[in-house]
Each structure stands twice: as C-alpha cells, then as structure tokens.
Enzyme design. Structure first.
Site, PDB file in Angstrom:
ATOM      1  CB  SER A 125      -0.866  -0.021   1.267  1.00  0.00           C
ATOM      2  OG  SER A 125      -1.442   1.239   1.485  1.00  0.00           O
ATOM      3  CE1 TYR A 150      -3.993  -2.591   5.529  1.00  0.00           C
ATOM      4  CE2 TYR A 150      -3.519  -0.248   5.509  1.00  0.00           C
ATOM      5  CZ  TYR A 150      -3.750  -1.415   4.835  1.00  0.00           C
ATOM      6  OH  TYR A 150      -3.712  -1.426   3.462  1.00  0.00           O
ATOM      7  CE  LYS A 154      -1.597  -4.582   3.330  1.00  0.00           C
ATOM      8  NZ  LYS A 154      -1.847  -5.922   2.769  1.00  0.00           N
TER       9      LYS A 154
HETATM   10  C1  UD1 Z   1      -7.075   4.464   3.803  1.00  0.00           C
HETATM   11  C2  UD1 Z   1      -6.012   4.187   4.809  1.00  0.00           C
HETATM   12  C3  UD1 Z   1      -4.806   3.604   4.125  1.00  0.00           C
HETATM   13  C4  UD1 Z   1      -5.189   2.326   3.437  1.00  0.00           C
HETATM   14  C5  UD1 Z   1      -6.340   2.586   2.499  1.00  0.00           C
HETATM   15  C6  UD1 Z   1      -6.844   1.263   2.010  1.00  0.00           C
HETATM   16  C7  UD1 Z   1      -6.403   5.864   6.579  1.00  0.00           C
HETATM   17  C8  UD1 Z   1      -5.842   7.021   7.295  1.00  0.00           C
HETATM   18  N1  UD1 Z   1      -5.673   5.393   5.548  1.00  0.00           N
HETATM   19  O1  UD1 Z   1      -6.583   5.419   2.900  1.00  0.00           O
HETATM   20  O2  UD1 Z   1      -3.798   3.335   5.054  1.00  0.00           O
HETATM   21  O3  UD1 Z   1      -4.108   1.795   2.743  1.00  0.00           O
HETATM   22  O4  UD1 Z   1      -7.406   3.267   3.139  1.00  0.00           O
HETATM   23  O5  UD1 Z   1      -7.979   1.411   1.246  1.00  0.00           O
HETATM   24  O6  UD1 Z   1      -7.448   5.369   6.940  1.00  0.00           O
HETATM   25  N2  UD1 Z   1     -12.953  10.845   3.360  1.00  0.00           N
HETATM   26  C9  UD1 Z   1     -13.980  11.697   3.754  1.00  0.00           C
HETATM   27  N3  UD1 Z   1     -15.109  11.168   4.282  1.00  0.00           N
HETATM   28  C10 UD1 Z   1     -15.282   9.817   4.456  1.00  0.00           C
HETATM   29  C11 UD1 Z   1     -14.240   8.939   4.036  1.00  0.00           C
HETATM   30  C12 UD1 Z   1     -13.084   9.490   3.514  1.00  0.00           C
HETATM   31  O7  UD1 Z   1     -13.856  12.920   3.626  1.00  0.00           O
HETATM   32  O8  UD1 Z   1     -16.330   9.391   4.942  1.00  0.00           O
HETATM   33  C13 UD1 Z   1     -11.728  11.406   2.800  1.00  0.00           C
HETATM   34  C14 UD1 Z   1     -10.495  11.105   3.640  1.00  0.00           C
HETATM   35  O9  UD1 Z   1     -10.318  12.070   4.643  1.00  0.00           O
HETATM   36  C15 UD1 Z   1      -9.401  11.112   2.585  1.00  0.00           C
HETATM   37  C16 UD1 Z   1     -10.096  10.587   1.325  1.00  0.00           C
HETATM   38  O10 UD1 Z   1     -11.488  10.794   1.560  1.00  0.00           O
HETATM   39  O11 UD1 Z   1      -8.977  12.400   2.338  1.00  0.00           O
HETATM   40  C17 UD1 Z   1      -9.853   9.114   1.089  1.00  0.00           C
HETATM   41  O12 UD1 Z   1     -10.129   8.396   2.251  1.00  0.00           O
HETATM   42  P1  UD1 Z   1     -10.165   6.804   2.304  1.00  0.00           P
HETATM   43  O13 UD1 Z   1     -11.002   6.294   1.195  1.00  0.00           O
HETATM   44  O14 UD1 Z   1     -10.532   6.417   3.703  1.00  0.00           O
HETATM   45  O15 UD1 Z   1      -8.686   6.352   1.972  1.00  0.00           O
HETATM   46  P2  UD1 Z   1      -7.292   6.784   2.663  1.00  0.00           P
HETATM   47  O16 UD1 Z   1      -7.526   7.465   3.959  1.00  0.00           O
HETATM   48  O17 UD1 Z   1      -6.487   7.497   1.658  1.00  0.00           O
END
Ligand code: UD1
Length: 339
Positions: A125, A150, A154
């Site tokens: 990842s 997690y 990795k």
């Molecule tokens: C997350 C994990 C990462 C992992 C990956 C696997 C965290 C901090 N990181 O990545 O380690 O490898 O998933 O899929 O959890 N967002 C919102 N509202 C929401 C959900 C997300 O605003 O309800 C935003 C988040 O703040 C972020 C973006 O969307 O900026 C992507 O979020 P997400 O899909 O959870 O992925 P990551 O955080 O990048």
C-alpha cells in the site's frame, strides 16, 4: 498456469481472478470468508464462464496451510491478498492485525519453500510512504514510520518477503496500491464493505442510495487548491490487470531483481471535492455532505509516480475518475436491486 489467489473473494482479489481467467490462467482461491461472501464465486463465474477452485480455511493455521500446499502441488505462483485492512480497527486490535496479516504471510512463504514455489505477488500500500516530502511518490521515496498497526503490517510484510528472498528461492513483486475504487463494468462484482464504510467511495454511494444521511468530508482547510485532501484514485480493474502482468513477469523470469516494487496509481491526484463532483456528474444525483474536522491520521496529499510501472511492466491505468465513480454507482444500484 495454476495460480493461488489468497483473499480471492475480496474486493481487489475478485477483480483480479476475473482478469487472470480472461488470460487463460486457472485460479484456486483460498479465503476464510471473514470479510467476503461465498456468492462471489458464482458471480465471478457469471462474468468469466468459469467458477474458480475454492478452499475455505484460515492461512494463519500452519498445519492447514502446509496440507493445502501438499495437496495442490501444481500451483505455479501466488497472489497474496488475504489480510485485514481497516486502519481504525487495527488501532483497537493490534495483535489481531499482526497475527492475521503476518502469520498468514509466514505460513505461505514456508509453503513456497517446502514445495518449490518461487513466485509471489504481494498486496502492499502507498500507506508505507506516509506524507511524502516530495510528490509524486516514487518507489524509492523513503518509507516513514507507519501511522497504524495496519500500515505497519504492510511494511513488515515487505521486509519479511525481502529477507526471505535473500536465502531462499523466492521471487516477489510488491505492489503498492494507491486508492482503489470502482467496480467491474458488469456490476456483478464490486466492493462489499461490512458495516459502515471507512473509505470515501463506498461512503459516497451508500449516502446517495439512502443508507447514510450524509457524507462527512474530513476537513476543508488543508493546503490544497480546494482545501480537501488529495489522493490518487485508481479503478480496481486497472489495478487487477497489473496483477496479471506482475505474476506473468515473475513466472516468465523477466524481472530485473528477485524483489521488485511498483506503485500502482494513475499519477493524478484528486481532492475529496473533485471526487464528489465527479460522482454528481456521472450519477446525476446531488450528494448530501457536510464539512467536518480533519480525520485523525489522515495525510494531506499523495499521488504516485507511475513511470517505473509504466515502463517496466508496460502497464498504465486507463480509466478516468468519471469511469471510477460511475462504475461504483452502477454497483451500488445493482446491490440495492438484489435486496
Ligand atoms: C485508507 C487508509 C490507508 C489504506 C487505504 C486502504 C487511513 C488514514 N488510511 O486510505 O492506510 O491503505 O485506506 O484502502 O485510513 N474521506 C472523507 N469522508 C469519508 C471517508 C473518507 O472525507 O467518509 C476522505 C479522507 O479524509 C481522505 C479521502 O477521503 O482524504 C480518502 O479516504 P479513504 O477512502 O478512507 O482512503 P485513505 O484514507 O487514503
């Protein structure tokens, strides 16, 4: 070629099985179904015309794993997806994460050594880069201390594979995924999050379908053009195709080193607001969302340098953000029809 796909009923695993079958490979899946459904096997068959072989057991069990490898002595290579993947849960249950993700890998590597299986593709990842000082993130961008158990599994898994390859005949490709989203164009397979999703895309589609009242946008005061955080979203089918190329590179012996690392992203960063806009454009829906405080542990921005994967693997992500969001929405609609 017979390929073992661990976690093959999961989100990325199931899409990869379909792409492997399309290239004529025979697939055997091992999965404990802890976060996936047995129905996925029939759904894969609906797309490819072929139901993959399947064994249900837990790869953390050393005896079961050893017996499996003895019985299936014609496996040529392994793609190892099976792992826990929820960041928040890993903070609450670190030992569960270390035990599951590391012990299963160790048992698989032992099985490879005992049965002369040389080649493994591993799901890593972009989380290993943390918040990189320089963007885009290259494969040699320094790894940072993991922000969660997690993420640490990795990093440690990458080290376990590299160390093992030093004195055993193990060749590996470590694929560092950026943010996989979207679903197969048939909407027969896709992401099936258990409970409330943590990730952005399923949260958006579940909000639009009415399962959630609104999307919480975690922070709009980041140092980015619109203030929301930026990620490199990649269509899961593009990601799946890279696995086929990687496993063939291993078995054909065309790699340059015993352990190779590739970033799998598009090379483009999109903000949360841009993903929402793309979703609204492709679905014709208006999404309910509210701006909230930043989510603890989130990084500001990351996207991939894809040059190495593009030149060495001859692979390039092809699907646009609109194709990602529209396929995710088609999948959510198909799921709703099933119920
Ligand atoms: C997350 C994990 C990462 C992992 C990956 C696997 C965290 C901090 N990181 O990545 O380690 O490898 O998933 O899929 O959890 N967002 C919102 N509202 C929401 C959900 C997300 O605003 O309800 C935003 C988040 O703040 C972020 C973006 O969307 O900026 C992507 O979020 P997400 O899909 O959870 O992925 P990551 O955080 O990048």
């Amino acid at each position: 070629m017979k390929i073992l796909v661990t976690g093959g009923t999961g989100y990325i695993g199931s899409h990869t099985v379909v792409e492997l079958q399309a290239k004529g490979h025979e697939v055997i899946i091992v999965d404990n179904l802890s976060n996936s459904s047995i129905d996925v096997l029939d759904n894969i068959a609906k797309i490819s015309g072929k139901k993959p072989l399947f064994e249900k057991f837990d790869l953390t069990d050393p005896e079961m794993t050893a017996a499996f490898f003895k019985l299936h002595n014609d496996i040529k290579a392994i793609i190892h997806f099976a792992a826990f993947k929820a960041v928040g849960e890993s903070v609450d249950y670190p030992l569960m994460y270390y035990r599951n993700n590391l012990v299963s890998l160790i048992n698989i590597l032992q099985g490879m050594i005992d049965n002369n299986i040389r080649d493994i593709v591993f799901s890593s990842s972009c989380t290993v880069y943390g918040q990189p000082e320089q963007l885009p993130a290259r494969e040699d961008t320094p790894i940072q201390k993991a922000a969660s158990p997690y993420g640490n599994t990795k990093q440690i898994s990458e080290e376990i594979i590299s160390d093992t390859s030093m004195n055993a005949n193990i060749h590996a490709i470590l694929l560092r995924y950026f943010n996989p989203i979207g679903a197969h164009e048939t909407a027969i397979i896709g992401e099936l999050p258990l409970g409330v999703p943590n990730c952005l895309m399923p949260y958006i589609t579940q909000t639009a379908i009415g399962k959630r009242p609104f999307l919480r946008v975690w922070g709009d005061d980041y140092d980015t053009p619109d203030g929301t955080a930026i990620r490199d979203y990649i269509h899961v089918v593009d990601l799946a195709k890279a696995h086929v190329i990687a496993v063939e590179r291993l078995t054909e012996g065309t790699g340059k080193k015993n352990v190779e690392i590739f970033n799998l992203g598009t090379g483009n960063g999109f903000s949360v607001m841009e993903v929402i806009k793309s979703f609204e454009r492709t679905s014709g829906m208006k999404l309910n969302y509210e701006i909230k405080e930043r989510r603890a542990g989130d990084i500001v921005k990351v996207w991939a340098d894809t040059e190495f994967a593009n030149t060495e693997l001859g692979w390039k992500a092809e699907k646009t953000l609109d194709e990602m969001t529209s396929s995710a929405w088609k999948w959510e609609l198909a799921l709703a029809k099933k119920k």
